[in-house]
Design an enzyme around this catalytic site. Sequence first.
Site, short mmCIF file in Angstrom:
data_model
loop_
_atom_site.label_atom_id
_atom_site.label_comp_id
_atom_site.label_asym_id
_atom_site.label_seq_id
_atom_site.Cartn_x
_atom_site.Cartn_y
_atom_site.Cartn_z
N TYR A 155 4.63 7.37 1.58
CA TYR A 155 5.22 6.19 2.21
C TYR A 155 4.52 4.91 1.78
O TYR A 155 3.30 4.90 1.56
CB TYR A 155 5.26 6.32 3.74
CG TYR A 155 3.98 6.72 4.42
CD1 TYR A 155 3.54 8.04 4.38
CD2 TYR A 155 3.23 5.80 5.12
CE1 TYR A 155 2.37 8.41 5.01
CE2 TYR A 155 2.07 6.17 5.76
CZ TYR A 155 1.65 7.46 5.70
OH TYR A 155 0.49 7.84 6.33
N GLN B 21 0.84 -1.20 0.00
CA GLN B 21 0.00 0.00 0.00
C GLN B 21 0.88 1.25 0.00
O GLN B 21 1.84 1.30 0.75
CB GLN B 21 -0.92 0.02 1.25
CG GLN B 21 -1.82 1.25 1.33
CD GLN B 21 -2.77 1.20 2.51
OE1 GLN B 21 -3.34 0.15 2.82
NE2 GLN B 21 -2.95 2.33 3.18
N ASP B 22 0.53 2.20 -0.86
CA ASP B 22 1.23 3.49 -0.91
C ASP B 22 0.33 4.55 -0.31
O ASP B 22 -0.86 4.63 -0.63
CB ASP B 22 1.54 3.89 -2.37
CG ASP B 22 2.74 3.13 -2.91
OD1 ASP B 22 3.18 3.46 -4.03
OD2 ASP B 22 3.21 2.20 -2.23
N ASN B 23 0.90 5.39 0.55
CA ASN B 23 0.15 6.51 1.13
C ASN B 23 0.81 7.83 0.75
O ASN B 23 2.01 7.86 0.46
CB ASN B 23 0.10 6.38 2.66
CG ASN B 23 -0.71 5.20 3.12
OD1 ASN B 23 -1.57 4.70 2.39
ND2 ASN B 23 -0.45 4.72 4.32
N LYS C 199 7.06 0.70 7.26
CA LYS C 199 6.84 1.92 6.46
C LYS C 199 8.14 2.41 5.85
O LYS C 199 9.18 2.44 6.51
CB LYS C 199 6.24 3.03 7.34
CG LYS C 199 4.86 2.68 7.88
CD LYS C 199 4.40 3.66 8.93
CE LYS C 199 3.10 3.17 9.57
NZ LYS C 199 2.75 3.95 10.77
N ARG D 294 1.13 14.82 12.54
CA ARG D 294 0.34 13.60 12.28
C ARG D 294 0.98 12.45 13.06
O ARG D 294 2.16 12.19 12.90
CB ARG D 294 0.34 13.28 10.78
CG ARG D 294 -0.41 14.29 9.93
CD ARG D 294 -0.31 13.94 8.47
NE ARG D 294 -0.97 14.92 7.61
CZ ARG D 294 -2.21 14.75 7.14
NH1 ARG D 294 -2.90 13.66 7.46
NH2 ARG D 294 -2.76 15.66 6.35
N HIS E 195 1.22 6.92 15.29
CA HIS E 195 0.34 5.78 14.98
C HIS E 195 1.12 4.49 14.77
O HIS E 195 2.26 4.48 14.30
CB HIS E 195 -0.44 6.08 13.70
CG HIS E 195 -1.22 7.36 13.78
ND1 HIS E 195 -1.52 8.12 12.68
CD2 HIS E 195 -1.73 8.04 14.83
CE1 HIS E 195 -2.19 9.19 13.04
NE2 HIS E 195 -2.34 9.17 14.35
N LYS F 119 -8.51 12.83 16.58
CA LYS F 119 -7.99 11.51 16.99
C LYS F 119 -6.64 11.66 17.70
O LYS F 119 -6.42 11.10 18.77
CB LYS F 119 -7.85 10.61 15.76
CG LYS F 119 -7.22 9.26 16.04
CD LYS F 119 -7.12 8.40 14.81
CE LYS F 119 -6.04 8.90 13.88
NZ LYS F 119 -5.85 7.99 12.71
N ASP F 120 -5.76 12.44 17.08
CA ASP F 120 -4.41 12.57 17.64
C ASP F 120 -4.43 13.39 18.93
O ASP F 120 -3.64 13.14 19.84
CB ASP F 120 -3.47 13.20 16.61
CG ASP F 120 -3.23 12.25 15.44
OD1 ASP F 120 -2.70 12.72 14.41
OD2 ASP F 120 -3.58 11.06 15.55
N GLU G 80 -5.58 -0.04 14.49
CA GLU G 80 -4.72 1.13 14.64
C GLU G 80 -4.73 1.63 16.08
O GLU G 80 -5.78 1.65 16.73
CB GLU G 80 -5.19 2.26 13.71
CG GLU G 80 -4.23 3.43 13.68
CD GLU G 80 -4.72 4.57 12.82
OE1 GLU G 80 -5.89 4.99 12.96
OE2 GLU G 80 -3.93 5.04 11.99
C1 LIG Z 1 -3.66 5.97 7.39
C2 LIG Z 1 -4.87 5.85 6.51
C3 LIG Z 1 -5.97 6.67 6.66
N1 LIG Z 1 -7.05 6.54 5.83
C4 LIG Z 1 -8.17 7.47 6.00
C5 LIG Z 1 -8.75 7.48 7.40
C6 LIG Z 1 -9.14 8.92 7.62
O1 LIG Z 1 -10.49 9.13 7.21
C7 LIG Z 1 -8.23 9.72 6.71
C8 LIG Z 1 -7.10 10.40 7.47
O2 LIG Z 1 -6.48 9.43 8.28
P1 LIG Z 1 -5.48 9.86 9.43
O3 LIG Z 1 -5.99 11.10 10.10
O4 LIG Z 1 -5.23 8.64 10.28
O5 LIG Z 1 -4.17 10.21 8.60
P2 LIG Z 1 -2.72 10.50 9.25
O6 LIG Z 1 -2.87 11.22 10.54
O7 LIG Z 1 -1.89 11.08 8.18
O8 LIG Z 1 -2.20 9.02 9.56
C9 LIG Z 1 -0.86 8.63 9.31
O9 LIG Z 1 -0.09 9.23 10.30
C10 LIG Z 1 1.22 8.75 10.53
C11 LIG Z 1 2.20 9.72 9.93
C12 LIG Z 1 1.50 7.38 10.09
O10 LIG Z 1 2.65 6.92 10.11
C13 LIG Z 1 0.40 6.50 9.73
O11 LIG Z 1 0.82 5.67 8.66
C14 LIG Z 1 -0.88 7.11 9.34
O12 LIG Z 1 -1.77 6.68 10.34
O13 LIG Z 1 -7.66 8.77 5.78
C15 LIG Z 1 -7.10 5.58 4.85
O14 LIG Z 1 -8.11 5.44 4.13
N2 LIG Z 1 -6.03 4.73 4.70
C16 LIG Z 1 -4.92 4.83 5.48
O15 LIG Z 1 -3.95 4.05 5.30
#
Ligand SMILES: Cc1cn([C@H]2C[C@H](O)[C@@H](COP(=O)(O)OP(=O)(O)O[C@H]3O[C@H](C)C(=O)[C@H](O)[C@H]3O)O2)c(=O)[nH]c1=O
Length: 188
Positions: free
Chosen positions: A133, A49-51, A73, A61, A64, A168-169, A144
């Site tokens: 990533y 999976q690519d993010n 990652k 952020r 997690h 969340k955070d 998570e």
């Molecule tokens: C992580 C992720 C999130 N989502 C959806 C869920 C939420 O509706 C939205 C934002 O998610 P989130 O607020 O968790 O995104 P980040 O705060 O950037 O999360 C990341 O933050 C730190 C830097 C990390 O290392 C993690 O890989 C990752 O959790 O994207 C998805 O659909 N797929 C995913 O893989």
Amino acid sequence: MPLQLLDTAFPDIKLIALRQFADERGYFIEHFRAQQYQDLPGQNGAFVQDNFSHSKRDVLRGLHFQNPNGQGKLVRAVQGSVYDITVDVRADSPTFGQWQALVLSSEEPRHLWIPPGYAHGFLVLSEQALVEYKCTDYYTPQSEACLRWNDPNLGIDWPCEAPLLSDKDRNGQTLKELLEAGRCPAAN
Ligand SMILES: Cc1cn([C@H]2C[C@H](O)[C@@H](COP(=O)(O)OP(=O)(O)O[C@H]3O[C@H](C)C(=O)[C@H](O)[C@H]3O)O2)c(=O)[nH]c1=O
């Protein structure tokens, strides 16, 4: 050409220098070659999976991790710079609760390899940052965990006192709470 792995404070977290070919047009980077990224320390499988995330200055952020379905990652700051934090959350690890900070910047193209077992997050240092990533397992929301960025027992030294956080955070748990709830993975 084999990967050039650079050590960090944790023996299984590595920086990987990327070759940038600059010319009058701009630059080219060969960003990923699967056959080279198959045997990283603690790697638990292929990248599936690519993010990609875009953030403004002072956005934080994280922190997690997933357990089960721990994700390795391979992180890069494609644009801008971030203060990247990893925390050892493996309950039986001799470095449990220890953290390290590294600056990832598009000015110095590098991947950061983080195996499962570490909480990850970053604070944006530049006006904006694009972070890309690859992950070795799929996003599984139910697995998570969110470690509180300012957990007083960790004492992470963030260069920003009032970062911009998601709800969340903002409501992350302390490492003690996560450990007592059985959310911390074993070291293997
Ligand atoms: C992580 C992720 C999130 N989502 C959806 C869920 C939420 O509706 C939205 C934002 O998610 P989130 O607020 O968790 O995104 P980040 O705060 O950037 O999360 C990341 O933050 C730190 C830097 C990390 O290392 C993690 O890989 C990752 O959790 O994207 C998805 O659909 N797929 C995913 O893989």
